[in-house]
Design a protein around this motif. Structure first.
Motif, PDB file in Angstrom:
ATOM      1  N   ALA A   1      24.576 -25.315 -94.260  1.00 49.06           N
ATOM      2  CA  ALA A   1      25.798 -24.657 -94.388  1.00 49.06           C
ATOM      3  C   ALA A   1      26.975 -25.756 -94.245  1.00 49.06           C
ATOM      4  O   ALA A   1      27.907 -25.550 -95.145  1.00 49.06           O
ATOM      5  CB  ALA A   1      25.965 -23.499 -93.673  1.00 49.06           C
ATOM      6  N   ALA A   2      27.124 -26.379 -93.408  1.00 52.03           N
ATOM      7  CA  ALA A   2      28.069 -27.107 -93.025  1.00 52.03           C
ATOM      8  C   ALA A   2      28.225 -28.257 -94.315  1.00 52.03           C
ATOM      9  O   ALA A   2      29.275 -28.654 -94.747  1.00 52.03           O
ATOM     10  CB  ALA A   2      27.959 -27.842 -91.805  1.00 52.03           C
ATOM     11  N   ILE A   3      27.070 -28.974 -94.851  1.00 53.45           N
ATOM     12  CA  ILE A   3      27.144 -29.718 -95.843  1.00 53.45           C
ATOM     13  C   ILE A   3      27.626 -29.134 -97.017  1.00 53.45           C
ATOM     14  O   ILE A   3      28.632 -29.772 -97.492  1.00 53.45           O
ATOM     15  CB  ILE A   3      25.719 -30.497 -96.120  1.00 53.45           C
ATOM     16  N   GLY A   4      27.100 -27.811 -97.401  1.00 50.00           N
ATOM     17  CA  GLY A   4      27.908 -27.348 -98.633  1.00 50.00           C
ATOM     18  C   GLY A   4      29.351 -26.920 -98.239  1.00 50.00           C
ATOM     19  O   GLY A   4      30.303 -27.285 -99.430  1.00 50.00           O
ATOM     20  N   MET A   5      29.543 -26.678 -96.968  1.00 49.12           N
ATOM     21  CA  MET A   5      31.206 -26.451 -96.705  1.00 49.12           C
ATOM     22  C   MET A   5      31.888 -27.734 -97.077  1.00 49.12           C
ATOM     23  O   MET A   5      33.194 -27.541 -97.477  1.00 49.12           O
ATOM     24  CB  MET A   5      31.370 -25.973 -95.342  1.00 49.12           C
ATOM     25  N   PHE A   6      31.333 -28.973 -96.664  1.00 49.45           N
ATOM     26  CA  PHE A   6      32.144 -30.148 -96.851  1.00 49.45           C
ATOM     27  C   PHE A   6      32.472 -30.380 -98.142  1.00 49.45           C
ATOM     28  O   PHE A   6      33.631 -30.708 -98.329  1.00 49.45           O
ATOM     29  CB  PHE A   6      31.467 -31.203 -95.830  1.00 49.45           C
ATOM     30  N   TYR A   7      31.519 -30.268 -99.045  1.00 49.82           N
ATOM     31  CA  TYR A   7      31.512 -30.634-100.404  1.00 49.82           C
ATOM     32  C   TYR A   7      32.570 -29.679-100.848  1.00 49.82           C
ATOM     33  O   TYR A   7      33.344 -29.889-101.771  1.00 49.82           O
ATOM     34  CB  TYR A   7      30.239 -30.541-100.879  1.00 49.82           C
ATOM     35  N   GLY A   8      32.604 -28.114-100.725  1.00 47.39           N
ATOM     36  CA  GLY A   8      33.359 -27.217-101.269  1.00 47.39           C
ATOM     37  C   GLY A   8      34.793 -27.539-100.642  1.00 47.39           C
ATOM     38  O   GLY A   8      35.733 -27.355-101.828  1.00 47.39           O
ATOM     39  N   ALA A   9      34.939 -27.936 -99.661  1.00 44.63           N
ATOM     40  CA  ALA A   9      36.221 -28.192 -98.980  1.00 44.63           C
ATOM     41  C   ALA A   9      36.967 -29.400 -99.789  1.00 44.63           C
ATOM     42  O   ALA A   9      38.178 -29.313-100.267  1.00 44.63           O
ATOM     43  CB  ALA A   9      36.073 -28.535 -97.639  1.00 44.63           C
ATOM     44  N   THR A  10      36.081 -30.559-100.297  1.00 49.28           N
ATOM     45  CA  THR A  10      36.768 -31.526-100.852  1.00 49.28           C
ATOM     46  C   THR A  10      37.191 -31.096-102.251  1.00 49.28           C
ATOM     47  O   THR A  10      38.208 -31.161-102.930  1.00 49.28           O
ATOM     48  CB  THR A  10      35.489 -32.586-101.224  1.00 49.28           C
ATOM     49  N   PHE A  11      36.397 -30.125-102.804  1.00 51.37           N
ATOM     50  CA  PHE A  11      36.450 -29.554-104.142  1.00 51.37           C
ATOM     51  C   PHE A  11      37.846 -28.829-104.252  1.00 51.37           C
ATOM     52  O   PHE A  11      38.475 -28.892-105.110  1.00 51.37           O
ATOM     53  CB  PHE A  11      35.293 -28.701-104.782  1.00 51.37           C
TER      54      PHE A  11
END
Lengths: 208, 175, 197
Positions: C177-187
């Motif tokens: 979930a954290a990895i997904g969130m980090f990429y989402g945040a950059t987006f």
């Protein structure tokens, strides 16, 4: 920059999968020897036979008196109102359920102190609370309560009162203090014991 | 990100910062068996202050008396030293990256006073909330997440969820 | 050496405060260096222009969690001895909601406000002053809060037990979930207009 993030992501994935395939870790939650020694030294782990008799007579629901002798010995003679968990079946699920009941004072007794003490140490190492040993065991109980000796009239009032209490308790258990009559009485007492045990199981919130 | 590190605009990479912070948190657990905290130190200071001004009041109160013990003052506490460390650490970093400057930071749309009032009200709310939840973002949420405690993760979700909601209400304070 | 060191009596208790100070310095330094001394940088997470809080917070929690799980597995540390904050359901949720409102108004949390004080942020000083007032108010009005404060005690509850999952599965999902969130945040950061602060 992006390449570094890719490495980080892969590292996190590897660590994550590592956790996923890790076997469950079991922790040894037994008490340390040093701590146990301090607890063994603590006199408050003993309860006197008078205190227990008083609570038995008052039908205290928070007390469970446990005979750790063999089932045969328990059948021959036992304190009325007590239940039998022989030392070798102490770790069975049904007995652990009683030990794990938080609001219940578990008191062990055997003929003398030894077997009761062994049960106490085993249970303490498993982390159970509110467990006690009846001081002097069954021998002491029998001598002080059932065979209570009438003190001389010159004795202080406390001693006389204690004798009257013991005499009363003895009559409560065995009618006129006749130990043969006690045998028949014992069967009816056992029924209340079973009721008490169920009550304990019902209120247990998981135990260990 | 500019290469000149001393003009106050340089911040370390957030993932690097996170890993460093994680290692500090891990060290805290490994050495002392407990996580980080901040609001607990404020609570201890309040308890000590009240106890020295009005000892009987503190002993009678249902809340202060929880944190008073006979032998040592609550001030003599792990968290108080830790927070002193936080101030020292922040000071060092501020010197290294050139950020030492007295100022009030706020959106250009509001005045200094408005910002300070909002900060005071926010502090009061944070103080009350941290006592209810038995810890703040560092003590309950961050440390709690590291050991996967239910209180940590639930508190974290509640803080961030409500902060997202309220920050849009008070949007003018920030952007 | 099996951790935790002080509860295991490997390091004497007397070192406690020295270690607290050192850990605090590390804590304060990383917070400040990551930009947590600036309230507008912190608030960026909620408006989408700067996700530094999200990144630092989750990376830190997951780093420590992974470290604890692996050390526990290797037998270098006894995770069952670590302090777990007791879980009182409604105070945790209500306290968290109140703190969230304080966060949105104040722009700091207690730890970051001390960092802000260290570099001379006046708003951080006022925020910390508010903290004292808030905690003093709570303590004085404790009788009002008492029943709420003590309600719904679940003991030292662990989240994966409550969800009926194993620790390993929950930790794994959290990392994903954290990895997904980090990429989402950059987006999201790319979409949102930059805010100068």
């Amino acid at each position: 920059m992006n390449k570094n993030y890719l490495i980080l992501t892969i590292l996190a994935l590897i660590l994550g999968f590592g956790i996923l395939f890790m076997p469950d870790i079991k922790h040894n939650n037994e008490i340390k020897p040093e701590k146990l020694l301090l607890m063994v030294d603590e006199p408050s782990r003993f309860l006197s036979s008078d205190v227990i008799t008083d609570r038995l007579v008052k039908k205290d629901p928070a007390l469970v008196l446990i005979d750790v002798r063999s089932a045969a010995e328990f059948k021959t003679f036992a304190i009325p109102g007590s239940i039998n968990i022989p030392l070798d079946s102490l770790l069975e699920t049904s007995s652990l359920e009683i030990m794990g009941t938080k609001d219940l004072d578990k008191v062990f007794y055997s003929n003398a102190d030894v077997a009761a003490d062994q049960a106490w140490i085993i249970c303490k190492r498993m982390g159970f609370e509110t467990i006690y040993v009846m001081q002097g065991g069954l021998n002491n109980w029998f001598n002080t309560i059932v065979k209570a000796e009438k003190p001389a009239d010159t004795e202080p009032i406390e001693t006389v009162e204690l004798y009257q209490f013991r005499k009363g308790a003895s009559q409560y258990f065995y009618g006129n203090g006749d130990s043969t009559a006690g045998q028949s009485q014992q069967n009816t007492q056992k029924k209340t014991t079973i009721l008490m045990k169920k009550e304990a199981g019902a209120s247990s919130g998981g135990g260990c | 990100m500019k290469m000149n590190k001393r003009d106050g605009t340089f911040y370390i990479n957030p993932y690097l910062g996170g890993i460093l912070l994680g290692l500090v948190l891990f060290a805290s657990y490994y050495i002392t068996g407990r996580g980080l905290g901040a609001s607990g130190a404020v609570k201890n200071t309040v308890v000590t202050a009240v106890h020295s001004v009005a000892p009987t009041h503190a002993e009678k109160s249902g809340y202060y008396s929880k944190f008073l013990s006979d032998d040592d003052s609550p001030m003599n506490n792990w968290l108080v030293f830790e927070v002193m460390g936080v101030v020292i650490g922040g000071f060092l970093s501020g010197i290294i990256y050139g950020r030492m400057k007295l100022k009030v930071e706020h959106s250009p749309k509001i005045t200094d006073n408005k910002r300070l009032i909002a900060a005071a009200v926010g502090g009061i709310l944070f103080g009350i909330g941290s006592q209810l939840a038995r810890g703040c973002t560092s003590g309950a949420a961050l440390s709690g997440m590291a050991v996967l405690s239910a209180s940590g993760i639930i508190t974290m979700l509640a803080i961030f969820g409500s902060a997202y909601f309220f920050s849009w209400i008070f949007k003018k304070l920030w952007i | 050496m099996t951790g935790p060191l002080i509860p295991m009596n490997i390091i004497p208790e007397a070192w406690n405060n020295v270690i607290a100070l050192l850990i605090g310095i590390g804590f304060g330094f990383t917070l400040e260096a990551s930009g947590f001394s600036s309230s507008r940088k912190i608030m960026g997470t909620f408006f989408g222009y700067d996700f530094v809080v999200l990144r630092v917070f989750f990376t830190a929690a997951l780093t420590a969690m992974t470290g604890i799980i692996y050390f526990d597995f290797m037998g270098w540390m006894d995770a069952s001895m670590l302090y777990i904050n007791p879980f009182y359901v409604s105070p945790a949720i209500i306290g968290g909601l109140v703190m969230g409102a304080g966060f949105a108004l104040g722009g700091f949390c207690p730890g970051t406000s001390f960092c802000g004080i260290a570099i001379g942020k006046i708003d951080a000083m006022v925020f910390a002053g508010g903290l004292f007032v808030g905690i003093f108010f709570f303590s004085e009005a404790y009788s009002l809060f008492e029943s709420l404060y003590n309600s719904g005690n679940m003991g030292d509850a662990l989240i994966f037990d409550m969800l009926g999952m194993s620790k390993a599965v929950f930790a794994f999902l959290l990392i994903m979930a954290a990895i997904g969130m980090f990429y989402g945040a950059t987006f999201i950061e790319k979409l949102v207009k930059k805010v100068e602060y």
